[in-house]
Write an enzyme that holds these catalytic residues in place. Structure first.
Site, PDB file in Angstrom:
ATOM      1  N   PRO A  12       0.844  -1.197   0.000  1.00  0.00           N
ATOM      2  CG  PRO A  12       0.062  -0.959   2.192  1.00  0.00           C
ATOM      3  CD  PRO A  12       0.771  -1.929   1.279  1.00  0.00           C
ATOM      4  CE  LYS A  13       2.450   7.396  -3.686  1.00  0.00           C
ATOM      5  NZ  LYS A  13       2.111   8.501  -2.772  1.00  0.00           N
TER       6      LYS A  13
END
Length: 574
Positions: free
Chosen positions: A144-145
């Protein structure tokens, strides 16, 4: 045999050269078509405005960029920044100027620390570009960013010696002293030699769902804490750390993630996935967008292992890792026109017509800009750029005004000041909107079926309907066009006469509370001081009622209603 093989080789080389030439021709044609489309769009714009807006917007983007790079915070969302940056690039392209912003201006050199290894940044790709990227690579991992503040952590022989803000990716602010007040960052680890990690400081969440809540200003909370001039006095348990890069780490990503967990950074291993294809990437992106997480995110990151040697890392040079952001919650658009609608109470609502945008499979070309007074306070004009999003009920709304055109051209709205609660009780050309709105409301309260706003408007414009009660006249009804449809409508009009008097009063917008209106069985009661006293009105309510009764058009209508022998309470059921 050699001659045969040579012949095959020549034939293959010939076909390959033809294929390459064909690809080049197709690419050139596609590029030419794209450039032609850009040129056409540019020609539609005023060249002077393009120059002015490009300069102003570029300057503002630099300021936002500097605030974000140095402090990790910004007064504008990533979504808005990215879309405005793309707009600026388009304006630059129109002028055949560079499409890269100048480097971030940093404070005095004495305040800065050089990153041992530069931050490379991530290129943001769309879905098709992501698919192409995946198809040409192997050993791809997804994370995930995390939406937070980027830092470099430096350990020497197991001791944390430096925590540097991202800055301009080469130099940043030294925050080592503040790291002591972030329990999530280990101050000592089991590691010999120098260790350089890059990661994200994030604000801890509890079951955060990005699709529903967005970023909730989480990054700015961290940035505000970090940028305080006074030193912290207590540990900040709400700040976590997610390591997303170990430039000199083991070439095997699984080994690297395991080692990170062992030295005190477990989140990277917990939230990393090896993927084989674009379908998995899409599913995981949706999972992180809709799922409950302990941090805010704004997309996913895809990494191709092994990464280049740490010595080869350069600012803004990164081909082995990309970002695929989430669907836009709010989309940039431009106001092209305003429409001013006058309602039955005289309230003016403003509708902004915009350059059509697509959100959640919906094409949006207009959006409510509020009442006349709220619109004036917002200072929203044609040419301004707005972020449009969908409300919880799916209706479009203006999320924010993110860019105002320098030249402010205000429309003349003085004529709209004439409308109020007692205006347009009869028809005039300037009163058309409010008068039709009054008729529509009256018809609704009387339970008249099959007659909508469009029908009332048609009768007003074409059939001399000039009073709120003109349609009660049998002569007027007989003058309507003949036909089965109109016969049914006339029947509805005739039935309305039998409605209780309080239905009529409500339809005429008498300024009384609903409970009190329901007690009126005869118009004469409204003129009876003892009855008016008995319903305990406030001074303001008394004044509004007196003004309403004193209006000549209202008096005329009440006289007509009083003379209608058919008016009896509760004859028609609703």
């Amino acid at each position: 045999m050699i001659h045969i093989l040579y012949g095959y080789w020549l034939a293959f080389a010939y076909r390959l050269s033809g294929l390459i030439l064909g690809v080049m021709v197709c690419t050139n044609i596609a590029q030419a078509a794209q450039q032609s489309a850009i040129n056409e769009q540019c020609e539609e714009q005023n060249s002077k405005i393009i120059r002015q807006e490009s300069y102003r917007l570029g300057k503002q983007l630099q300021q936002w960029n500097q605030a974000y790079r140095l402090a990790g915070s910004s007064s504008i969302s990533d979504e808005a920044y990215d879309q405005l940056f793309n707009l600026w690039r388009f304006l630059q392209r129109c002028q055949q100027l560079p499409e890269e912003l100048p480097e971030v201006l940093l404070p005095e050199k004495s305040q800065l620390t050089t990153h041992p290894i530069p931050h490379t940044g991530l290129k943001k790709l769309n879905e098709l570009e992501v698919h192409s990227w995946i198809e040409t690579r192997k050993n791809i991992w997804l994370q995930p960013k995390v939406d937070g503040v980027a830092v470099t952590l430096v350990y020497k022989n197991g001791k944390l010696v430096s925590m540097i803000s991202r800055g301009n990716s080469v130099e940043g602010i030294e925050w080592r002293a503040k790291a002591d007040f972030i329990p999530a960052i280990p101050k000592r680890i089991k590691y010999s030699g120098t260790l350089v990690l890059q990661g994200e400081l994030f604000w801890r969440m509890n079951g955060h769902i990005q699709a529903k809540r967005g970023g909730v200003n989480a990054r700015n909370k961290i940035a505000g804490w970090l940028m305080r001039k006074s030193a912290p006095t207590a540990p900040e348990e709400n700040i976590g750390v997610f390591i997303w890069a170990w430039p000199a780490g083991d070439a095997n990503p699984k080994t690297q993630l395991t080692l990170l967990s062992e030295i005190g950074f477990p989140l990277a291993e917990q939230y990393s996935h090896k993927i084989e294809n674009k379908t998995q990437a899409k599913e995981l992106r949706e999972y992180y967008y809709q799922g409950q997480l302990p941090f805010a995110t704004d997309g996913i990151v895809l990494k191709n292992f092994p990464a280049p040697a740490a010595s080869a890392w350069q600012s803004k040079q990164n081909s082995w890792a990309i970002a695929w952001k989430y669907p836009l919650r709010s989309v940039l658009s431009e106001v092209t026109k305003f429409k001013f609608n006058i309602g039955r109470t005289g309230r003016v609502s403003v509708v902004a017509e915009i350059t059509p945008v697509n959100i959640d499979s919906k094409t949006i070309s207009k959006v409510n800009a509020g009442s006349l007074s709220s619109w004036e306070k917002r200072d929203l004009l044609v040419g301004d750029k707005i972020l449009v999003s969908l409300s919880g009920l799916g209706s479009p709304k203006i999320e924010d005004i993110v860019w105002r055109r320098e030249k402010r051209e205000y429309p003349d709205t003085s004529r709209l000041k004439q409308f109020h609660a007692l205006s347009c009780l009869t028809y005039t050309k300037s009163c058309s909107q409010q008068f039709v709105a009054r008729l529509t409301w009256l018809g609704k309260q009387l339970g008249i079926r099959g007659i909508n706003e469009a029908t009332w408007h048609q009768w007003v414009e074409n059939n001399n309907l000039t009073q709120l009660t003109t349609w009660l006249s049998e002569q007027w009804q007989n003058d309507l066009p003949k036909g089965k449809k109109h016969q049914l409508l006339v029947k509805q009009l005739k039935m309305a006469k039998a409605q209780p008097i309080w239905f009529w009063l409500k339809g005429l917008a008498i300024p009384l509370p609903k409970v009190q209106v329901g007690k009126v069985t005869d118009i004469g009661m409204l003129y009876d001081p003892s009855w008016v006293n008995s319903i305990n009105l406030t001074e303001l309510q008394r004044k509004k009622l007196a003004n309403w009764l004193a209006e000549p058009e209202i008096q005329s209508i009440l006289d007509i209603l009083s003379g209608m022998k058919a008016i009896q309470p509760s004859i028609v059921n609703h």
